[in-house]
Motif scaffolding. Structure first.
Motif, short mmCIF file in Angstrom:
data_model
loop_
_atom_site.label_atom_id
_atom_site.label_comp_id
_atom_site.label_asym_id
_atom_site.label_seq_id
_atom_site.Cartn_x
_atom_site.Cartn_y
_atom_site.Cartn_z
N MET A 1 0.84 -1.19 0.00
CA MET A 1 0.00 0.00 0.00
C MET A 1 0.87 1.24 0.00
O MET A 1 1.68 1.43 0.93
N ASN A 2 0.75 2.05 -1.01
CA ASN A 2 1.53 3.28 -1.15
C ASN A 2 0.62 4.49 -1.14
O ASN A 2 -0.58 4.37 -1.38
N ARG A 3 1.21 5.63 -0.89
CA ARG A 3 0.47 6.91 -0.89
C ARG A 3 -0.80 6.79 -0.05
O ARG A 3 -1.90 7.13 -0.50
N LEU A 4 -0.62 6.31 1.15
CA LEU A 4 -1.77 6.08 2.02
C LEU A 4 -2.43 7.38 2.44
O LEU A 4 -1.78 8.43 2.58
N LYS A 5 -3.75 7.29 2.63
CA LYS A 5 -4.58 8.44 2.99
C LYS A 5 -5.30 8.13 4.30
O LYS A 5 -5.51 6.96 4.64
N GLN B 1 -5.21 -4.21 11.80
CA GLN B 1 -5.59 -2.81 11.82
C GLN B 1 -4.55 -1.95 11.12
O GLN B 1 -3.34 -2.09 11.36
N VAL B 2 -5.05 -1.05 10.27
CA VAL B 2 -4.21 -0.04 9.63
C VAL B 2 -4.76 1.33 10.00
O VAL B 2 -5.97 1.59 9.82
N ILE B 3 -3.91 2.19 10.54
CA ILE B 3 -4.31 3.55 10.89
C ILE B 3 -3.40 4.51 10.16
O ILE B 3 -2.17 4.42 10.27
N VAL B 4 -4.01 5.42 9.41
CA VAL B 4 -3.25 6.41 8.66
C VAL B 4 -3.53 7.78 9.29
O VAL B 4 -4.67 8.25 9.28
N SER B 5 -2.50 8.38 9.83
CA SER B 5 -2.66 9.68 10.49
C SER B 5 -2.43 10.81 9.50
O SER B 5 -1.63 10.70 8.58
N SER B 6 -3.16 11.89 9.72
CA SER B 6 -3.06 13.04 8.81
C SER B 6 -1.97 14.00 9.27
O SER B 6 -1.43 13.89 10.34
#
Length: 122
Positions: free
Chosen positions: A83-87, A117-122
């Motif tokens: 997974m790249n360029r995650l949002k 679990q995947v968490i993508v922080s802003s």
């Protein structure tokens, strides 16, 4: 029968990358179509990507096309999701799934992992 165990989830910043793995048990792994799905809080399960038993065919959801790549290693009975360029909207529990070799790549899955679990922080 096949048992699936996902790994590789975690916390990543937006724009970053993460690789998920799914280890499968069973001698017939190479005959299964494999897929990745996800479920965000309060939402239904969403198809992300799938790969045919011989890796000749792949399918992706529009939401991840060009950012996520599915692959498999039949010798290691494993499937992967890069997974790249995650949002931030990619935040979810990610599931690995397996089905027989026939029919649509996008539906009809019989076996599921427990999720990671995947968490993508802003």
């Amino acid at each position: 029968q096949v048992q699936l165990v996902e790994s590789g989830g975690g916390l990543v910043q937006a724009g970053g990358s993460l690789g998920l793995s799914c280890a499968a048990s069973g001698r017939t792994f190479s005959s299964y179509t494999m897929g990745w799905f996800r479920q965000a809080p309060g939402k239904g399960r969403e198809f992300l990507a799938a790969i045919s038993w011989n890796a000749d065919s792949t399918a992706y959801a529009d939401s991840v096309k060009g950012r996520f790549t599915i692959s498999r290693d039949n010798a290691k009975t494993s499937v992967f999701l890069q997974m790249n360029r995650l949002k931030p909207e990619d935040t979810a529990v990610y599931y690995c799934a397996a089905k027989g070799p026939l029919g649509s790549l996008r539906a009809g899955y019989s076996y599921w992992g427990q999720g990671t679990q995947v968490i993508v922080s802003s």
